[in-house]
Design a protein around this motif. Sequence first.
Motif, PDB file in Angstrom:
ATOM      1  N   UNK A  62       0.756  -1.335  -0.104  1.00 31.04           N
ATOM      2  CA  UNK A  62      -0.134  -0.167   0.030  1.00 31.04           C
ATOM      3  C   UNK A  62       0.789   1.178   0.012  1.00 31.04           C
ATOM      4  N   UNK A  63       2.059   1.190   0.790  1.00 31.36           N
ATOM      5  CA  UNK A  63       2.814   2.250   0.848  1.00 31.36           C
ATOM      6  C   UNK A  63       3.585   2.586  -0.442  1.00 31.36           C
ATOM      7  N   UNK A  64       3.946   1.432  -0.979  1.00 35.38           N
ATOM      8  CA  UNK A  64       4.662   1.290  -2.394  1.00 35.38           C
ATOM      9  C   UNK A  64       3.844   2.044  -3.356  1.00 35.38           C
ATOM     10  N   UNK A  65       2.461   1.551  -3.304  1.00 38.92           N
ATOM     11  CA  UNK A  65       1.582   2.078  -4.376  1.00 38.92           C
ATOM     12  C   UNK A  65       1.200   3.509  -4.198  1.00 38.92           C
ATOM     13  N   UNK A  66       1.015   4.174  -3.119  1.00 33.76           N
ATOM     14  CA  UNK A  66       0.522   5.461  -2.990  1.00 33.76           C
ATOM     15  C   UNK A  66       1.510   6.573  -2.346  1.00 33.76           C
ATOM     16  N   UNK A  67       2.627   5.977  -2.180  1.00 32.47           N
ATOM     17  CA  UNK A  67       3.675   6.817  -1.427  1.00 32.47           C
ATOM     18  C   UNK A  67       3.661   7.363   0.030  1.00 32.47           C
ATOM     19  N   UNK A  68       4.632   7.126   0.701  1.00 29.23           N
ATOM     20  CA  UNK A  68       4.559   7.537   1.950  1.00 29.23           C
ATOM     21  C   UNK A  68       4.529   9.013   2.270  1.00 29.23           C
ATOM     22  N   UNK A  69       5.086   9.676   1.457  1.00 30.83           N
ATOM     23  CA  UNK A  69       5.111  11.133   1.639  1.00 30.83           C
ATOM     24  C   UNK A  69       3.435  11.860   1.498  1.00 30.83           C
ATOM     25  N   UNK A  70       2.796  11.081   0.272  1.00 30.86           N
ATOM     26  CA  UNK A  70       1.591  11.475   0.066  1.00 30.86           C
ATOM     27  C   UNK A  70       0.523  11.072   1.071  1.00 30.86           C
ATOM     28  N   UNK A  71       0.901   9.858   1.601  1.00 30.52           N
ATOM     29  CA  UNK A  71      -0.100   9.361   2.837  1.00 30.52           C
ATOM     30  C   UNK A  71       0.130  10.213   3.981  1.00 30.52           C
ATOM     31  N   UNK A  72       1.377  10.504   4.348  1.00 31.99           N
ATOM     32  CA  UNK A  72       1.438  11.227   5.398  1.00 31.99           C
ATOM     33  C   UNK A  72       0.898  12.661   5.191  1.00 31.99           C
ATOM     34  N   UNK A  77      -1.031   7.658   6.557  1.00 35.97           N
ATOM     35  CA  UNK A  77      -0.022   6.850   6.521  1.00 35.97           C
ATOM     36  C   UNK A  77      -0.220   5.621   7.544  1.00 35.97           C
ATOM     37  N   UNK A  78      -1.207   5.889   8.496  1.00 36.03           N
ATOM     38  CA  UNK A  78      -1.380   4.551   9.655  1.00 36.03           C
ATOM     39  C   UNK A  78      -2.531   3.607   9.342  1.00 36.03           C
ATOM     40  N   UNK A  79      -3.143   3.843   8.174  1.00 39.76           N
ATOM     41  CA  UNK A  79      -4.262   3.034   7.540  1.00 39.76           C
ATOM     42  C   UNK A  79      -3.866   2.422   6.196  1.00 39.76           C
ATOM     43  N   UNK A  80      -4.388   1.279   5.870  1.00 42.76           N
ATOM     44  CA  UNK A  80      -4.586   0.602   4.916  1.00 42.76           C
ATOM     45  C   UNK A  80      -5.870   0.492   4.391  1.00 42.76           C
ATOM     46  N   UNK A 119      -7.188  -1.512   7.873  1.00 40.53           N
ATOM     47  CA  UNK A 119      -6.201  -1.897   8.534  1.00 40.53           C
ATOM     48  C   UNK A 119      -5.706  -0.754   9.353  1.00 40.53           C
ATOM     49  N   UNK A 120      -5.724  -0.868  10.334  1.00 39.80           N
ATOM     50  CA  UNK A 120      -5.323   0.454  11.326  1.00 39.80           C
ATOM     51  C   UNK A 120      -3.981   0.170  12.277  1.00 39.80           C
ATOM     52  N   UNK A 121      -3.142   1.258  12.265  1.00 38.59           N
ATOM     53  CA  UNK A 121      -1.924   1.111  12.889  1.00 38.59           C
ATOM     54  C   UNK A 121      -1.713   2.340  14.071  1.00 38.59           C
ATOM     55  N   UNK A 122      -1.568   1.823  15.346  1.00 36.99           N
ATOM     56  CA  UNK A 122      -1.315   2.802  16.333  1.00 36.99           C
ATOM     57  C   UNK A 122       0.122   2.842  16.611  1.00 36.99           C
ATOM     58  N   UNK A 123       0.789   3.812  16.071  1.00 37.05           N
ATOM     59  CA  UNK A 123       2.195   4.024  16.191  1.00 37.05           C
ATOM     60  C   UNK A 123       2.694   4.320  17.515  1.00 37.05           C
ATOM     61  N   UNK A 124       3.835   3.876  17.993  1.00 39.35           N
ATOM     62  CA  UNK A 124       4.531   3.894  19.305  1.00 39.35           C
ATOM     63  C   UNK A 124       4.928   5.526  19.414  1.00 39.35           C
TER      64      UNK A 124
END
Length: 275
Positions: A62-72, A77-80, A119-124
């Motif tokens: 997902x990050x490869x497809x849409x780009x980390x910079x754009x997602x952030x 960035x913490x969802x799929x 998908x949900x990510x709770x970052x540290x």
Amino acid sequence: MTVMKSVPEAAYGILLRNQCDSALDEAVEQVRNLGYAVLNSGYSDIELQAISDQFDSARERYVDAYGEAKLRSIDEYHSVRSPLTHGGGVFLNLAMNGNLLSVLKKLIPGKFILNQQNCVINPPQENYNQGAWHRDLPYQHFVSTQPIAINALFCVDDFTSENGATFVLPASHKAEAFPSAAYVRKNAVQLEAEAGSFLLLDCMLFHAGGFNRSQSVRRAVNHVYNIPYFKQQINIPNNMQGADLSPEMKEILGFDYMEPASIADYLLTREAKKY
């Protein structure tokens, strides 16, 4: 030291009483009364590891497809989004979990569909967008006598107080307004749960992710199921054309409730209902 509660079992003056014959029934009763429950998914350790591995693979693609910079830049960035349409069969199977569907059929009268899976990510050591109080039908301040939507948050990792387990306000699905700050401080409950559990929430229950004080991410897969009167977050049927799906899967994924594109299409749906 843990203090054991001695709860009275005897009762009198009671004319009506709920009957629970299984853990599934107990979850249903608790969601109806308090707005939340923890449900065992029934998965084996091998199945849980496969879900964990596919979660990480789906996130990487997902990050490869849409780009980390754009997602952030758009706070994504913490969802799929919608992994069952691009992340492999494990996510479709998760959305069709037998224990979960059995409970949903008891909670939601009539038909229901999957509105979304994410998908949900709770970052540290970092704030994230689910860490604020909200309903999963946001901006709504009505209540209903029956659930119209249920949130099923699958715990890929253990949910603990240290890694930001979800907070809930018990029974807040029965009140229209969000309560005062003092009420929230006194009554919020944090739901710790083992990996492989579903956190079931009436979607009108106010809840929030906790702050992750650990050194590792906390991962989950969120599902929202609702009566078929709400638009899906992402059109699932259009993204799963050609997939090998059973009639029940198609119904739950919303194939039977797609908006007709024309009058002719609408008339075809009416014709189909005759048989």
